[in-house]
Structure formats: structure tokens, C-alpha cells
Write a protein that holds these residues in place. Sequence first.
Motif, mmCIF file in Angstrom:
data_model
loop_
_atom_site.group_PDB
_atom_site.id
_atom_site.type_symbol
_atom_site.label_atom_id
_atom_site.label_comp_id
_atom_site.label_asym_id
_atom_site.label_seq_id
_atom_site.Cartn_x
_atom_site.Cartn_y
_atom_site.Cartn_z
ATOM 1 N N PHE A 215 -25.464 -30.026 8.807
ATOM 2 C CA PHE A 215 -25.585 -31.336 8.180
ATOM 3 C C PHE A 215 -24.235 -32.033 8.232
ATOM 4 O O PHE A 215 -23.183 -31.411 8.026
ATOM 5 C CB PHE A 215 -26.047 -31.206 6.724
ATOM 6 C CG PHE A 215 -27.346 -30.481 6.553
ATOM 7 C CD1 PHE A 215 -28.552 -31.161 6.587
ATOM 8 C CD2 PHE A 215 -27.363 -29.101 6.361
ATOM 9 C CE1 PHE A 215 -29.753 -30.498 6.437
ATOM 10 C CE2 PHE A 215 -28.561 -28.431 6.204
ATOM 11 C CZ PHE A 215 -29.765 -29.125 6.248
ATOM 12 N N LEU A 216 -24.263 -33.333 8.495
ATOM 13 C CA LEU A 216 -23.064 -34.151 8.520
ATOM 14 C C LEU A 216 -22.973 -34.944 7.227
ATOM 15 O O LEU A 216 -23.976 -35.409 6.677
ATOM 16 C CB LEU A 216 -23.085 -35.111 9.709
ATOM 17 C CG LEU A 216 -22.884 -34.493 11.095
ATOM 18 C CD1 LEU A 216 -23.042 -35.567 12.175
ATOM 19 C CD2 LEU A 216 -21.521 -33.829 11.210
ATOM 20 N N SER A 217 -21.752 -35.134 6.748
ATOM 21 C CA SER A 217 -21.527 -35.940 5.561
ATOM 22 C C SER A 217 -21.782 -37.406 5.877
ATOM 23 O O SER A 217 -21.952 -37.791 7.038
ATOM 24 C CB SER A 217 -20.093 -35.748 5.056
ATOM 25 O OG SER A 217 -19.162 -36.125 6.068
ATOM 26 N N ALA A 218 -21.783 -38.234 4.840
ATOM 27 C CA ALA A 218 -22.068 -39.654 5.031
ATOM 28 C C ALA A 218 -21.076 -40.327 5.967
ATOM 29 O O ALA A 218 -21.441 -41.243 6.718
ATOM 30 C CB ALA A 218 -22.094 -40.360 3.675
ATOM 31 N N ASP A 219 -19.830 -39.899 5.931
ATOM 32 C CA ASP A 219 -18.827 -40.497 6.813
ATOM 33 C C ASP A 219 -18.682 -39.737 8.131
ATOM 34 O O ASP A 219 -17.777 -40.038 8.924
ATOM 35 C CB ASP A 219 -17.477 -40.569 6.104
ATOM 36 C CG ASP A 219 -16.984 -39.191 5.640
ATOM 37 O OD1 ASP A 219 -17.668 -38.182 5.941
ATOM 38 O OD2 ASP A 219 -15.931 -39.126 4.987
ATOM 39 N N SER A 220 -19.567 -38.728 8.363
ATOM 40 C CA SER A 220 -19.589 -37.938 9.604
ATOM 41 C C SER A 220 -18.278 -37.193 9.859
ATOM 42 O O SER A 220 -17.974 -36.827 11.000
ATOM 43 C CB SER A 220 -19.884 -38.854 10.816
ATOM 44 O OG SER A 220 -21.132 -39.494 10.656
ATOM 45 N N ARG A 221 -17.523 -36.928 8.801
ATOM 46 C CA ARG A 221 -16.236 -36.236 8.978
ATOM 47 C C ARG A 221 -16.303 -34.772 8.554
ATOM 48 O O ARG A 221 -15.374 -34.012 8.829
ATOM 49 C CB ARG A 221 -15.143 -36.955 8.176
ATOM 50 C CG ARG A 221 -14.954 -38.406 8.586
ATOM 51 C CD ARG A 221 -13.933 -39.108 7.733
ATOM 52 N NE ARG A 221 -12.602 -38.512 7.850
ATOM 53 C CZ ARG A 221 -11.540 -38.899 7.131
ATOM 54 N NH1 ARG A 221 -11.675 -39.888 6.253
ATOM 55 N NH2 ARG A 221 -10.376 -38.312 7.286
ATOM 56 N N ARG A 222 -17.385 -34.394 7.886
ATOM 57 C CA ARG A 222 -17.504 -33.009 7.427
ATOM 58 C C ARG A 222 -18.871 -32.467 7.811
ATOM 59 O O ARG A 222 -19.899 -33.136 7.649
ATOM 60 C CB ARG A 222 -17.302 -32.940 5.911
ATOM 61 C CG ARG A 222 -17.550 -31.543 5.321
ATOM 62 C CD ARG A 222 -17.257 -31.512 3.834
ATOM 63 N NE ARG A 222 -17.755 -30.312 3.197
ATOM 64 C CZ ARG A 222 -17.172 -29.120 3.246
ATOM 65 N NH1 ARG A 222 -16.053 -28.973 3.930
ATOM 66 N NH2 ARG A 222 -17.691 -28.082 2.623
ATOM 67 N N LYS A 223 -18.896 -31.246 8.315
ATOM 68 C CA LYS A 223 -20.132 -30.585 8.708
ATOM 69 C C LYS A 223 -20.364 -29.377 7.804
ATOM 70 O O LYS A 223 -19.473 -28.537 7.645
ATOM 71 C CB LYS A 223 -20.063 -30.145 10.166
ATOM 72 C CG LYS A 223 -21.343 -29.478 10.675
ATOM 73 C CD LYS A 223 -21.174 -28.911 12.072
ATOM 74 C CE LYS A 223 -20.975 -29.976 13.107
ATOM 75 N NZ LYS A 223 -20.938 -29.404 14.481
#
Length: 466
Positions: A215-223
Motif C-alpha cells: 500500500f502507498l501512502s497518500a503522498d506516495s512517499r511511503r510503502k
Amino acid sequence: MAFDTLAKPAQEVSSKAKDCCQQRQCHPFAGLKFTLWVILLFVIFSPAVAYDPLDPFGNITIRWDIMSWTTDGYVAAVTLSNFQLFRHVMTPGWTVGWTWTKKEVIWSMAGAQATEQGDCSKFKLAVPHCCKKTPTVVDMLPGAPYNQQFSNCCKGGVLASWGQDPSSSVSAFQVTVGLSGTSNKTVKLPHSFTLLGPGPGYTCGPAKIVPSSFFLSADSRRKTQALMTWNVTCTYSQFLASKNPACCVSFSSFYNDTVTPCPSCACGCQNKNDSCIVSNSEMLKMPGINTPRKDNAPLLQCTHHMCPIRVHWHVKTNYKGYWRVKIAITNFNYRRNYTQWTLVVQHPNLNNVTRVFSFDYKPMDPYQSINDTGMFYGMKFYNELLMEAGPQGNVQSEVLLKKNKETFSLKQGWAFPRKVYFNGDECMLPPPDAYPILKNSAPANPIAFLTLTASVTVGLMILLIC
């Protein structure tokens, strides 16, 4: 016609097999082997098997992702993904059920709810959301309280088809499970999954552990990664959903006054007098006559075909480089509106669609080996809602197709579709020998034609004798 071309190879194969058997001694069990092969092929291609050649990989996948452990269980995100190209889940929406392997309970849910709580009398301090061994879960309706919502929830169980709108083909909810074990080794997968959407027809396989989801965070910086994931695949069979078709097709053309109607009793005529209502009946003025029933039972208009949906294909015009078709869909069910309906047509000239006038259209060529299939569906805020039977119970459009000079023909029913699906269910077509035929160029009076032919023949014979 096409059936003759299919029959000839079969006859040739049969003849060759017979010659081969005469040239050498046949094996004593050859007949048994042949019978076994026939049985195997029947099982593989039986209509009860959920396989559709126009959507061979279509299914609804239920994915469980354990996101965290609790003191006596886990918190999981459950996602339903509709990977069917042209079959969606309509109102009243999906219903998912399963059987727990141990003595699990559902402490709480977000985005969905169990239809029954069950017997939770043994719990004193906190009462679970559901204590049933076989819970049944439904989606929440739009506008649910904010603290009970979850991402991709609260759509009333409606799932769009993958081919029409992938962004609306997903539904999800969160479930907190107790008394289940707190590790990958102690958790037992639920079994006996069922899916109703909104009626029968779906068969679910066993739950299978798969690689954990990411899963990716809302800002796509953390998986992040799920602690454990399993999938359940559910496939649809029209044969299991109903023993009768759900729609039929009728034909007409500009070159023949004959209208080919839907086959009689195409969708079954059992208890016709008790289950249908004539179009001018006074009963239609009764309040609540159009209210859907909980069992989804239809109230059909009395017709010779007794189908809730009829699709009419009319060959309208033949231009020099193009030809034009009119498509009309009529709803004969007084208790049902069809929202986000889909119409799938298989025809060899759909690879040259030039314009569709009042439907949206999407070719299915990215999913098919041969570009001969397309999906029609309603335009948003215009005709995506097919109303119940009555004056407003129809939608129609015209399609302009460019001629393929190598294959185009108006002879032998070529201009009519090979297969038609409405909302994912295959419709019954008329028999090929009933299609409107292209009239030949023979004189209107066959007797005069025969007389002229006889006169010419006699004249030629006299000339030859003389």
C-alpha cells in the motif's frame, strides 16, 4: 450458411476416422475412450461452468489483508474487485458470506455491517458486532456516518464493470476479528465463501494465501505491507443464476418487410397468467406497483417472449461506403430500473465503427484476440438509467459503420449480430432461418418468369433442330 461450413469439417473427420478403423483393427476400448472424451468435453464446456469466451478471465476477487494484530485477533481490510468486463453488480448490491474455521467473532466493522448479530450472550464486558459462525455482510448505503466509513465503501453494494468504469469497480470494508489467533501460524482462513450480487449465479473458490499486498501512502512517499493476505475468486454462471435467459433479441431491416421477433417463451413461460400483467391493466395505477420486492421478483409485461429485456437490431440504411444500424433496448419489468446498463455485441464489422450517436461505446479489442466485439452503455445524466416498463422504458441509438469491402454483405443474415449480452447475460437470438433475407432480383411474378424461361428454351430447341 455458417452452420454448413462448420458441419463439413466434422463430417470429413468422421469419414477419415471410419476409413482408419477399416484399414487397421480398432482397439476394443476405442469406443469407451471416445465416450470418455465426449464426457470430458461436456464437463469442460458445460454451461454450468463459469466460462465466457467474451470475458474468459472475468471474476470478482475478494482480498483479505491483515493490517495489524490485536490482543485476540486481527484487523483486516477486505476488498471486492470486479474484474468482469461487462457485468456489474446492481442494486441491491453485493452480499458476502463465509464460515469461520474456529470460534471467531467480529468485534467491529467499518464500511459494512453484518446482517445479523447472532448469540453473543457469553460476552459480558463488551458485545461483539457479530457472533454467528456463518456471518453475512452487506455494504453500507451512501451517507453513512463518517465514523463508520472506510475507503471505497458505502456504495450500497453497487460495483461497476471493469470494462466500463474501473475506478467504480472496487468496494472495501474493515473488519476487526477476535478469538482467531494473533500470528500467521495461528490464524485459520475462513471457508465456504458465498457471493450474491444481487442474485444467485456466483460460485466462490477456497481462500488461498498469496504474497502480501503493498500500500502507498497518500503522498506516495511511503510503502507499507500487509501482514498476511489471502484471495477468494468468485465466478459467474448464467446457467446457475437462472435456467432461462434474461433477455432476447429481435431483428428487422430496410430490405425486407419481415420483422423477426424474439423466440416465443425465450425467457420461459411458466405460470404466464400469474406472473405478468398486460400493458393497459388498471393494476398499473395502484400505488407501489413499481416498488421492487426484497426477493427481486419481477413483474413482467405480458409478451410472447416473457423477457424483462428485449434488444432490437434494425439494419436501417445501406450507403456506398457505410451502413447504419438502429439499436433499441426495451424494459418489460415494471419493478426494476437498470442503472449503468451495458450492451455487448459481437459482429465482424464492429472493427469499423465510425460513430455512435446516443450511446457511449468502447471496443473490446484490448481484451479479445479478434476485434469483433464492442460494449455500448448509457451516457451519464442522459440515458444511463433504463426505466421500468412503460412509456419511458426504452433507450435507443444508431451506429454508423464503415464497410469492410472484403466481408460486407447483406446476404444470409451477415448484417445481424452473432452474440448479444445485456448486463453480462447472454440474450437468446432468433433461429438463423428466421432472419430477414435479402430479396433477390427475380421478377415479382414467378409464373411470368417461368413462362418466359420456357418460351426461350423452346425457341432455342427449334433453332437447333432446324
